[in-house]
Structures are given as C-alpha cells and as structure tokens.
Design an enzyme around this catalytic site. Structure first.
Site, PDB file in Angstrom:
ATOM      1  N   GLU A 113      -5.644 -30.868 -51.759  1.00 26.64           N
ATOM      2  CA  GLU A 113      -6.882 -31.088 -51.020  1.00 26.64           C
ATOM      3  C   GLU A 113      -6.605 -31.356 -49.541  1.00 26.64           C
ATOM      4  O   GLU A 113      -5.636 -32.035 -49.186  1.00 26.64           O
ATOM      5  CB  GLU A 113      -7.660 -32.255 -51.644  1.00 26.64           C
ATOM      6  CG  GLU A 113      -8.103 -31.934 -53.061  1.00 26.64           C
ATOM      7  CD  GLU A 113      -8.932 -33.026 -53.721  1.00 26.64           C
ATOM      8  OE1 GLU A 113      -9.589 -32.722 -54.729  1.00 26.64           O
ATOM      9  OE2 GLU A 113      -8.927 -34.174 -53.240  1.00 26.64           O
ATOM     10  N   CYS A 137       1.116 -45.953 -56.217  1.00 27.05           N
ATOM     11  CA  CYS A 137       0.296 -46.994 -55.590  1.00 27.05           C
ATOM     12  C   CYS A 137      -0.964 -47.176 -56.437  1.00 27.05           C
ATOM     13  O   CYS A 137      -1.653 -46.202 -56.750  1.00 27.05           O
ATOM     14  CB  CYS A 137      -0.066 -46.609 -54.158  1.00 27.05           C
ATOM     15  SG  CYS A 137       1.370 -46.420 -53.079  1.00 27.05           S
ATOM     16  N   GLU A 188       3.637 -38.408 -50.415  1.00 20.76           N
ATOM     17  CA  GLU A 188       4.371 -39.221 -49.438  1.00 20.76           C
ATOM     18  C   GLU A 188       5.148 -38.284 -48.524  1.00 20.76           C
ATOM     19  O   GLU A 188       6.141 -37.679 -48.928  1.00 20.76           O
ATOM     20  CB  GLU A 188       5.328 -40.186 -50.158  1.00 20.76           C
ATOM     21  CG  GLU A 188       6.380 -40.843 -49.295  1.00 20.76           C
ATOM     22  CD  GLU A 188       5.825 -41.564 -48.077  1.00 20.76           C
ATOM     23  OE1 GLU A 188       6.247 -41.211 -46.955  1.00 20.76           O
ATOM     24  OE2 GLU A 188       4.967 -42.459 -48.234  1.00 20.76           O
ATOM     25  N   SER A 219       1.753 -40.682 -41.957  1.00 24.28           N
ATOM     26  CA  SER A 219       1.501 -41.950 -42.631  1.00 24.28           C
ATOM     27  C   SER A 219       2.470 -42.093 -43.798  1.00 24.28           C
ATOM     28  O   SER A 219       2.601 -41.177 -44.612  1.00 24.28           O
ATOM     29  CB  SER A 219       0.054 -41.993 -43.138  1.00 24.28           C
ATOM     30  OG  SER A 219      -0.169 -43.158 -43.900  1.00 24.28           O
ATOM     31  N   SER A 241       1.598 -47.581 -44.159  1.00 23.59           N
ATOM     32  CA  SER A 241       0.620 -48.020 -45.160  1.00 23.59           C
ATOM     33  C   SER A 241       1.112 -49.340 -45.749  1.00 23.59           C
ATOM     34  O   SER A 241       1.811 -49.358 -46.758  1.00 23.59           O
ATOM     35  CB  SER A 241       0.477 -46.958 -46.255  1.00 23.59           C
ATOM     36  OG  SER A 241      -0.095 -45.783 -45.737  1.00 23.59           O
ATOM     37  N   LEU A 242       0.755 -50.424 -45.100  1.00 22.20           N
ATOM     38  CA  LEU A 242       1.276 -51.735 -45.503  1.00 22.20           C
ATOM     39  C   LEU A 242       0.459 -52.328 -46.647  1.00 22.20           C
ATOM     40  O   LEU A 242       0.993 -52.641 -47.706  1.00 22.20           O
ATOM     41  CB  LEU A 242       1.270 -52.677 -44.293  1.00 22.20           C
ATOM     42  CG  LEU A 242       2.079 -53.957 -44.450  1.00 22.20           C
ATOM     43  CD1 LEU A 242       3.559 -53.643 -44.577  1.00 22.20           C
ATOM     44  CD2 LEU A 242       1.836 -54.896 -43.266  1.00 22.20           C
ATOM     45  N   HIS A 243      -0.821 -52.546 -46.417  1.00 23.78           N
ATOM     46  CA  HIS A 243      -1.795 -52.907 -47.448  1.00 23.78           C
ATOM     47  C   HIS A 243      -1.585 -54.269 -48.110  1.00 23.78           C
ATOM     48  O   HIS A 243      -2.283 -54.589 -49.079  1.00 23.78           O
ATOM     49  CB  HIS A 243      -1.871 -51.827 -48.535  1.00 23.78           C
ATOM     50  CG  HIS A 243      -2.166 -50.465 -48.008  1.00 23.78           C
ATOM     51  ND1 HIS A 243      -3.149 -50.220 -47.080  1.00 23.78           N
ATOM     52  CD2 HIS A 243      -1.584 -49.255 -48.256  1.00 23.78           C
ATOM     53  CE1 HIS A 243      -3.175 -48.927 -46.782  1.00 23.78           C
ATOM     54  NE2 HIS A 243      -2.226 -48.333 -47.470  1.00 23.78           N
ATOM     55  N   CYS A 363     -10.460 -41.865 -47.887  1.00 24.62           N
ATOM     56  CA  CYS A 363      -9.096 -42.377 -48.030  1.00 24.62           C
ATOM     57  C   CYS A 363      -8.853 -42.896 -49.443  1.00 24.62           C
ATOM     58  O   CYS A 363      -9.619 -43.697 -49.973  1.00 24.62           O
ATOM     59  CB  CYS A 363      -8.886 -43.506 -47.018  1.00 24.62           C
ATOM     60  SG  CYS A 363      -7.269 -44.262 -47.113  1.00 24.62           S
TER      61      CYS A 363
END
Length: 382
Positions: A113, A137, A188, A219, A241-243, A363
């Site tokens: 996509e 994730c 990734e 990213s 991408s810490l999150h 996202c």
C-alpha cells in the site's frame, strides 16, 4: 591497448545475443544512473543515453522506448530487445473524504500500500519498503500480516513513479504535485538497506525524481547498527519511531527494543544527525498516543528526561484503530496535556493530523489488504 573495432563490435553483439537467447529483458526502472551508465557502455552506446532515458522515465513518466523521440530507430529496436520498463499495477484505489488517496499495488499474489497525503502547502507520498514486517510492533496493522519479503529497488521506485504519473495524468483534478516522500509505509526500511539506498539515489538524482534530501524521510523502529551505516551511504531526514518513554513500556509494545534499546537507538541517531545536512541538527521522534499505556503525565516527564541530550522535535500521533487489537487512542485532553508539558520544557512538538482514517490509510493501519488472511493472534490486553 584498445581492442580492434571488429572485435569490439563482436563483443557487443555477443552481449546483445545473450540477452535475446535468455529472453530475460533487463528492467531499467529502479536502476541508478551509475548502473545505467555501465549498461549503455556494455551495449556499445554512449553513457549520456542513461541520462536521456532517465528523463523519459522519471520526468515524462514514459514506459515505452518507441515513444522516446531523441533515440534513433536503430537504438529503439536494439533497446526493445534487451530492456523493459516494468512497473507495478494497481489493484485498487480508495479516496478519503479529506483528499488522501490509498493505492493498493499488486506484486504477484501479494500487494503493498502507498498513500498520497495532500496538504495546503505540500503533498506527501508514504511508501512501503517491505511486504509485511517482521518487527511485531503491537500497535501496527502491518506487523499482524507477518513478514513476506523485502521490496526490490524497482518495486520501491514503482510506487513513486505510479503516483506521480497518476497526478500528472489527472492534472484537471488539480492534485498537488508530490513534494515530500516518507518511508513510513509497510515494513522496516533499515532492514532493506540494499534496495532502499539505490531507490533513494534515484529519488534525489536530478535525472530521476529530483527531490531535495530535506524532503525525504526514513522512519525506523531503531535498528542501531544500520543507523550507524546509513550516514556513510546516504543523507536524508531520519525519524525514530520511539513510542515509549522507557524500555519497560517499549519492550512490551515494540519487541525490537529488547535487541536495540532506547539508549543505543538515540546514540546512533545522534551520531547520524551530527554529520547530516538534511536533518538540520535535529532528529524527529515519533510517539504514538495509546490510552493508559504511554500517555500519562509521568510518561511525558520520563520522555523529556530520556531526550534531554538529544536535539529533536517530537511528533505526537493519535493511534488509529484496526481489527483484532483492543488498544484505544488517547483522548484529546490527554494528548493536549502531553503536548503542553513537552512545549513547556522547550521541546518542539506537533500533533499529527489524522488523515485517511476512513479508508484505513492512516498511520499504523496499512496491511496490504490481507487482514482477513492473518493468523489471528491473541487480543492484546493491558
């Protein structure tokens, strides 16, 4: 010592005959300018032909050699026998109420996509780097697809080529031209460096798409050793991408953290931006807002402490729902409170607008249209 002309011609003919006998034409979409220089020299042509053909492909979106008017008839016939300009085909297109467009592109029996996000002063294309993702994730739909394979450079470039061609062909719809490209789609990116770097070179090349390095963002969930390598290969913007504000939470929602923890990721990122011109001395930190998971006031202060020696800007991302996972997005008051704390402590912070949520293009929602084929995992409860 130069080879005799007759011998040189014989060698060139042998190479061309090899292409013809194997019946395997070379797909030149996704080949860098350097690779095309080598190719044209090998078939006995001047290297400037590489620049000509790149202009046709990436500036005029032409995939038919016979339409390339600055090539002689003999050269066209020669190229038709040994090259092709293949690109991915569209399986479906979905247009959001907010103008976001999601294209599902077919790759054999799989698909990926790509998302076009128009804004007032720019238009961003979010592209995929893998079919599926291996990082697992817990808040991301792509991870529930599992990992299939890396995209090759032509498949990465094909997403951009296709999107730009559509926008060019639909100029009567006044679609904004793509100004920014983000590697934030499926997969990734840093686990596919072999194919990612050539693709980025084409994006940056003036004979390719010709975008500025400050308009390209990779990213990553944080593959520390690869971040260290990246600076020697390419210079584009980097987003982490810490999150999570600490390793305990991040270990739960992002298993890759058990291998590369927050400290190692941020040290690698800091080193990368120290030599990068594209990042202007700051790293982008992405932080998804999950209700009661990472959105409390104490988490905001932990995040500030975690980033105290890291020049950065933070992008708070409201979580977007997808099937089988019982997460909830933090409410507006929580997100706003988190935002105010970060701003008060001098950290440049933005809250990302939710775009394309009605077509599952936001996202964390990209899954390649295979969500119904996924082995349904246990629902995640906290």
């Amino acid at each position: 010592m130069c080879l005799p002309l007759i011998l040189t011609i014989k060698i060139i003919n042998i190479i061309i005959n090899m292409f013809n006998k194997t019946n395997k034409k070379i797909n030149i979409l996704g080949k860098t300018r350097e690779e095309l220089y080598d190719f044209f020299i090998k078939i006995g042509e001047e290297k400037f032909r590489a620049e000509q053909i790149m202009k046709w492909i990436y500036k005029r979106y032409c995939d038919d050699v016979s339409l390339m008017t600055d090539f002689s008839k003999n050269l066209k016939n020669k190229l038709k026998n040994i090259i092709k300009i293949d690109h991915l085909d569209i399986e479906s297109e979905n247009i959001s109420q907010d103008g976001t467009i999601k294209w599902v592109l077919k790759i054999n029996d799989q698909n990926i996509e790509t998302v076009y996000i128009p804004e007032i002063n720019r238009a961003t294309l979010c592209i995929s780097s893998q079919i599926g993702c291996a990082l697992n994730c817990k808040f991301c739909a792509t991870s529930y697809q599992g990992f299939n394979r890396n995209l090759n450079s032509y498949e990465i470039i094909s997403q951009i080529w296709y999107a730009m061609k559509i926008i060019n062909d639909r100029n009567n719809f006044k679609l904004k031209k793509i100004t920014n490209i983000v590697m934030m789609g499926m997969g990734e990116p840093l686990l596919n460096l072999k194919n990612l770097v050539p693709a980025i070179k084409i994006i940056l090349d003036n004979y390719g798409f010709g975008l500025s390095k400050r308009r390209i963002t990779i990213s990553t969930a944080g593959i520390s050793p690869v971040i260290k390598k990246l600076g020697k290969l390419i210079d584009v913007k980097l987003a982490i991408s810490l999150h999570a504000p600490n390793d305990i939470i991040r270990n739960k929602i992002m298993p890759i953290n058990k291998k590369y923890n927050i400290k190692s990721i941020l040290l690698s990122a800091k080193k990368y931006i120290s030599t990068s011109k594209a990042n202007k001395g700051k790293i982008s930190i992405e932080y998804i807002m999950l209700n009661e998971i990472n959105d409390k006031t104490e988490h905001a202060y932990q995040l500030i402490n975690c980033l105290k020696n890291i020049p950065c800007k933070i992008n708070l991302i409201p979580w977007n729902p997808f099937p089988y996972v019982k997460y909830k997005c933090s409410n507006f008051n929580k997100i706003n409170n988190f935002y105010k704390i970060l701003i008060k402590h001098g950290i440049t912070t933005t809250i990302r607008k939710q775009r394309g949520i009605d077509i599952k293009a936001a996202c964390g929602q990209l899954s390649g249209n295979v969500i119904n084929r996924i082995n349904k995992r246990n629902i995640i409860n906290f």
